[in-house]
Write a protein that holds these residues in place. Sequence first.
Motif, mmCIF file in Angstrom:
data_model
loop_
_atom_site.group_PDB
_atom_site.id
_atom_site.type_symbol
_atom_site.label_atom_id
_atom_site.label_comp_id
_atom_site.label_asym_id
_atom_site.label_seq_id
_atom_site.Cartn_x
_atom_site.Cartn_y
_atom_site.Cartn_z
ATOM 1 N N THR A 94 4.213 -0.781 11.926
ATOM 2 C CA THR A 94 5.392 -0.417 10.972
ATOM 3 C C THR A 94 5.007 0.325 9.800
ATOM 4 N N ILE A 95 3.915 0.088 9.273
ATOM 5 C CA ILE A 95 3.652 0.576 7.891
ATOM 6 C C ILE A 95 2.898 2.006 8.277
ATOM 7 N N LEU A 96 2.197 1.993 9.487
ATOM 8 C CA LEU A 96 1.580 3.254 9.948
ATOM 9 C C LEU A 96 2.788 4.185 10.153
ATOM 10 N N LYS A 97 4.029 3.747 10.655
ATOM 11 C CA LYS A 97 5.171 4.609 10.921
ATOM 12 C C LYS A 97 5.688 5.097 9.785
ATOM 13 N N VAL A 98 5.936 4.158 8.650
ATOM 14 C CA VAL A 98 6.484 4.504 7.511
ATOM 15 C C VAL A 98 5.624 5.625 6.656
ATOM 16 N N TYR A 99 4.188 5.436 6.734
ATOM 17 C CA TYR A 99 3.307 6.342 6.242
ATOM 18 C C TYR A 99 3.356 7.818 6.712
ATOM 19 N N ARG A 155 -5.756 -4.457 13.355
ATOM 20 C CA ARG A 155 -4.428 -4.319 13.907
ATOM 21 C C ARG A 155 -3.889 -2.896 13.456
ATOM 22 N N LEU A 156 -4.381 -2.396 12.322
ATOM 23 C CA LEU A 156 -4.040 -0.759 11.819
ATOM 24 C C LEU A 156 -4.581 -0.113 12.866
ATOM 25 N N GLU A 161 -4.168 3.972 17.463
ATOM 26 C CA GLU A 161 -4.575 4.303 18.999
ATOM 27 C C GLU A 161 -3.334 4.185 19.835
ATOM 28 N N ASN A 162 -2.269 3.197 19.525
ATOM 29 C CA ASN A 162 -1.212 3.060 20.263
ATOM 30 C C ASN A 162 -0.092 4.076 20.149
#
Length: 249
Positions: A94-99, A155-156, A161-162
């Motif tokens: 979620t944080i990756l998506k927001v970033y 996890r990040l 990768e995903n």
Amino acid sequence: MNPLYNYLLKLADDSFIMGQRLSAWCGEGPYLEEDIALTNIALDELGQANNFYVYASRVIDNGKSEDDLAFLRYEHEYVNAHWTELPNEDYAQTILKVYVFAVYQKLMYEALSNSANEELSALAQKSLKEVRYHYTHASSWMKIFGQGTEESKSRLVKAIENIWEYSKGLFAKVEGEDDLIALNIAPNVDDLYEDFLAITKRDFTDFGLEYPANPFMQPKSRTGYHTEYFGFMLCELQYMQRAYPGCTW
């Protein structure tokens, strides 16, 4: 189709779907302050979507309201980037998506602030104030995950990768967008993508993360084709208006 209408839907759909995804974290955040922070980001995105839908409804002038555009279109009529509809999964993803979305929106709204279209410029300037906070907040968490425990970093890295292969889809064009670029109404997203790469590479170094090396990127964002997740999301999102047409609170 009106190029400006298409472009406004692009901006609105991105924010609308991203806001809908993030709203699922309301009451589920890791602690109270962060729960509120992420919920506020979701509300910001929904507010931006509303502003662009209102403008789009005036541009098309076919009797459709902003609510009609948000809730009563079919799946293939949405032109949001695939990135926004990807599942939240865990908090790292979620944080990756927001970033990533914040970097994209920050670049987009900075460029649109200089648009020859005064109303679009004003909406971009208003939205930019919010997006700068989104970027700061998400960047802080990216650094916490990247330089935290072995578990947080793994996890990040797994999230990157995903879903990283969907990131370039944010910079896909809609029909007629090149006409708006020629008129200095919209920025050239090809140039913005180069800026995106420079910013994210710099940030990843600061986060203590290796930059994704695989050049493959998923195609067909903004073409009416969606990921397998979108249809399920749309059913939930549109349920009230489909079940009770014209309902109001």
